[in-house]
Design an enzyme around this catalytic site. Structure first.
Site, PDB file in Angstrom:
ATOM      1  N   VAL A  74      83.259 -87.962  43.482  1.00  0.00           N
ATOM      2  CA  VAL A  74      82.200 -87.064  43.935  1.00  0.00           C
ATOM      3  C   VAL A  74      82.059 -85.945  42.913  1.00  0.00           C
ATOM      4  O   VAL A  74      83.035 -85.561  42.252  1.00  0.00           O
ATOM      5  CB  VAL A  74      82.490 -86.514  45.353  1.00  0.00           C
ATOM      6  CG1 VAL A  74      83.668 -85.546  45.353  1.00  0.00           C
ATOM      7  CG2 VAL A  74      81.254 -85.849  45.953  1.00  0.00           C
ATOM      8  N   GLU A  75      80.849 -85.409  42.772  1.00  0.00           N
ATOM      9  CA  GLU A  75      80.534 -84.475  41.692  1.00  0.00           C
ATOM     10  C   GLU A  75      81.413 -83.230  41.669  1.00  0.00           C
ATOM     11  O   GLU A  75      81.676 -82.670  40.604  1.00  0.00           O
ATOM     12  CB  GLU A  75      79.061 -84.026  41.801  1.00  0.00           C
ATOM     13  CG  GLU A  75      78.052 -85.117  41.528  1.00  0.00           C
ATOM     14  CD  GLU A  75      77.615 -85.854  42.774  1.00  0.00           C
ATOM     15  OE1 GLU A  75      76.397 -85.966  43.012  1.00  0.00           O
ATOM     16  OE2 GLU A  75      78.510 -86.331  43.538  1.00  0.00           O
ATOM     17  N   SER A  76      81.869 -82.779  42.821  1.00  0.00           N
ATOM     18  CA  SER A  76      82.633 -81.532  42.887  1.00  0.00           C
ATOM     19  C   SER A  76      84.010 -81.635  42.241  1.00  0.00           C
ATOM     20  O   SER A  76      84.670 -80.618  42.043  1.00  0.00           O
ATOM     21  CB  SER A  76      82.787 -81.096  44.342  1.00  0.00           C
ATOM     22  OG  SER A  76      83.416 -82.116  45.094  1.00  0.00           O
ATOM     23  N   GLY A  77      84.470 -82.863  41.926  1.00  0.00           N
ATOM     24  CA  GLY A  77      85.749 -83.017  41.238  1.00  0.00           C
ATOM     25  C   GLY A  77      86.715 -83.972  41.883  1.00  0.00           C
ATOM     26  O   GLY A  77      87.809 -84.204  41.359  1.00  0.00           O
TER      27      GLY A  77
END
Length: 503
Positions: A330-333
């Protein structure tokens, strides 16, 4: 040396004209107490004003009466630079009314530009964004008519190769939410869903002689283990303690405070959906699309799955057993767990690792994913996609541009048309009972989120999976490669396209 302050005291560090960088991700991990204090001060003093706010993934809480919505609405902010506006309920409407300058840049490019400032550089080079809307040779990043700052994104050549150069205003204030501060001022993120750009933001602010304000849940006496201290105390100016709201166990699970094995992912996801009252209706077109799209998964793939229709891919991957043989991101890490959707988007069930967001976009930008599944609002005869801007509505590009720019296999999951589409499937046979009023296939997309030209140059495999057929991108445009049983190719597909396709 940091000081322990109330939220109202800490906000006095902000001056008129400051550039604030908020560490948050869409609707999660916002320093809400700091935003509320800023609003109180603005209502009382009409200051600070002429603010610029930068956020990689946007900052909102899905409520137009809380967080930053009030002071933005009443005029404290002159300029917003965000990757996504989805959780900012009133702000995203005001953007389209030309109330202030607003710019939309790819999420990962903002993250990397923040990190560049942290290293004393004015900006960051990227291949991401070439030939899509943010490219100044096309539209540029401005969302409305008054957003004409041409310094944020420039087309440049370096050693004979072309790039976009992303340059942010100098960040002078950091507003960050953390878990705890120890007696040395070190900040941990143990109970958080992610740490985002926190360290890079602090380093950039200090490089620009600014102030770092951190909201935490508590103070602790024992110093943190060195690897757990995301922000060292020497970079912090003000610490604000704000007792957190009590969290349901389902949301606590997303912090990684206890192990959630693969076999329990589905159970915890159901608990979170129940909390958010997310409707799980039987969307037959989405199920048809998700089942076909999931066939593109291969063992050991590193994957990103978008929200909306693409989420059904995970459902069918779980049913087939493939979900346990791939790595989701996921983009947040987050890596190695199961991303949740809805108001907690950005968090992950059972994550194996959660690292800085800029590092996640290093992976995406360098082609580190094997396959991604994305949604789409429009597709044109060339294969270009609009996924970020609808008629009279705007959410933003988010991580979409970074994710699709270099991933070897890109699968767009979309219905053939929308608003009223009625479809059933029995024993593999698809029956279209009613067509939707809005066609997703258009002569020319209104704004380009994904460049077919770039994809062809990069040698990417690009599929467009619908509830009735599958197209593949070729140098000539779209090619119809599959028609599902029960679908009349001419009546249900060819005659409904505003352009010719290869069959």
């Amino acid at each position: 040396m940091y000081e322990i302050m109330s939220a109202d005291e800490a906000i006095r560090l902000i001056r008129d004209g400051d550039c604030i960088c908020v560490n948050s991700f869409v609707g999660i991990e916002n320093p809400t107490e700091l935003h509320e204090a800023l609003y109180r001060r603005y209502q009382k003093m009409q200051s600070p004003t002429h603010l610029t706010i930068v956020s990689s993934a946007g900052f909102g809480v899905w409520d137009d009466e809380h967080n930053a919505e009030g002071y933005i609405r009443e005029g404290a902010v002159d300029k917003l630079i965000c990757g996504h506006f989805g959780a900012m309920m009133s702000t995203k409407k005001l953007v389209l009314e030309d109330r202030f300058e607003a710019y939309n840049l790819p999420l990962g490019c903002i993250s990397h530009a923040i990190r560049a400032q942290a290293g004393g550089l004015p900006g960051a080079l990227s291949k991401v964004g070439l030939d899509i809307f943010v490219d100044p040779r096309r539209e540029g990043p401005g969302i409305n008519r008054i957003s004409i700052d041409d310094s944020l994104v420039k087309h440049v050549e370096v050693d004979g190769d072309e790039f976009l150069y992303y340059k942010l205003p100098k960040i002078t204030i950091a507003m960050i939410k953390g878990t705890a501060a120890d007696r040395k001022g070190n900040i941990t993120f143990d109970d958080m869903f992610m740490s985002g750009d926190a360290l890079s933001i602090c380093q950039a602010v200090k490089a620009n002689r600014g102030k770092v304000i951190v909201q935490v849940d508590r103070l602790v006496a024992t110093p943190s283990r060195p690897r757990n201290a995301i922000i060292p105390g020497c970079l912090v100016d003000a610490i604000v303690v704000a007792e957190p709201q009590e969290r349901n166990e389902a949301y606590t699970a997303l912090t990684g405070s206890f192990e959630i094995p693969y076999k329990e992912w589905h159970t915890w996801n159901e608990k979170i959906n129940d909390l958010s009252q997310k409707q799980r209706k039987n969307n037959i077109p989405a199920n048809i699309i998700g089942k076909r799209a999931a066939q593109e998964l291969r063992v050991d793939d590193i994957v990103n799955i978008g929200i909306g229709i693409p989420e059904t891919v995970a459902r069918f991957a779980r049913k087939s057993g493939m979900l346990d043989m791939i790595t989701l991101t996921v983009e947040s890490g987050g890596i190695g767990g199961f991303p949740v959707s809805g108001e907690a988007f950005g968090a992950m069930i059972g994550a194996a690792s959660v690292y800085d967001m800029a590092n996640q976009f290093d992976l995406y930008d360098n082609g580190g994913l094997d396959v991604c599944f994305m949604g789409a609002l429009e597709v044109d005869k060339y294969g270009n996609i609009n996924a970020h801007r609808g008629t009279g509505a705007f959410a933003g590009i988010g991580g979409f541009a970074n994710i699709t720019a270099k991933t070897p296999t890109v699968v767009f999951c979309m219905t053939f048309n929308a608003k009223g589409l009625e479809v059933t499937q029995e024993k593999g046979v698809v029956t279209i009972h009613k067509e939707g009023e809005i066609s997703k296939f258009v002569e020319k997309v209104s704004s380009v989120s994904f460049s077919a030209k770039r994809a062809i140059e990069n040698g990417q495999k690009v599929l467009y999976v619908t509830e009735r057929c599958v197209f593949r991108l070729t140098p000539k445009g779209l090619k119809l490669i599959e028609v599902y049983p029960g679908v009349d190719m001419k009546k249900d597909i060819i005659d409904r396209l505003p352009f010719e396709v290869e069959v």
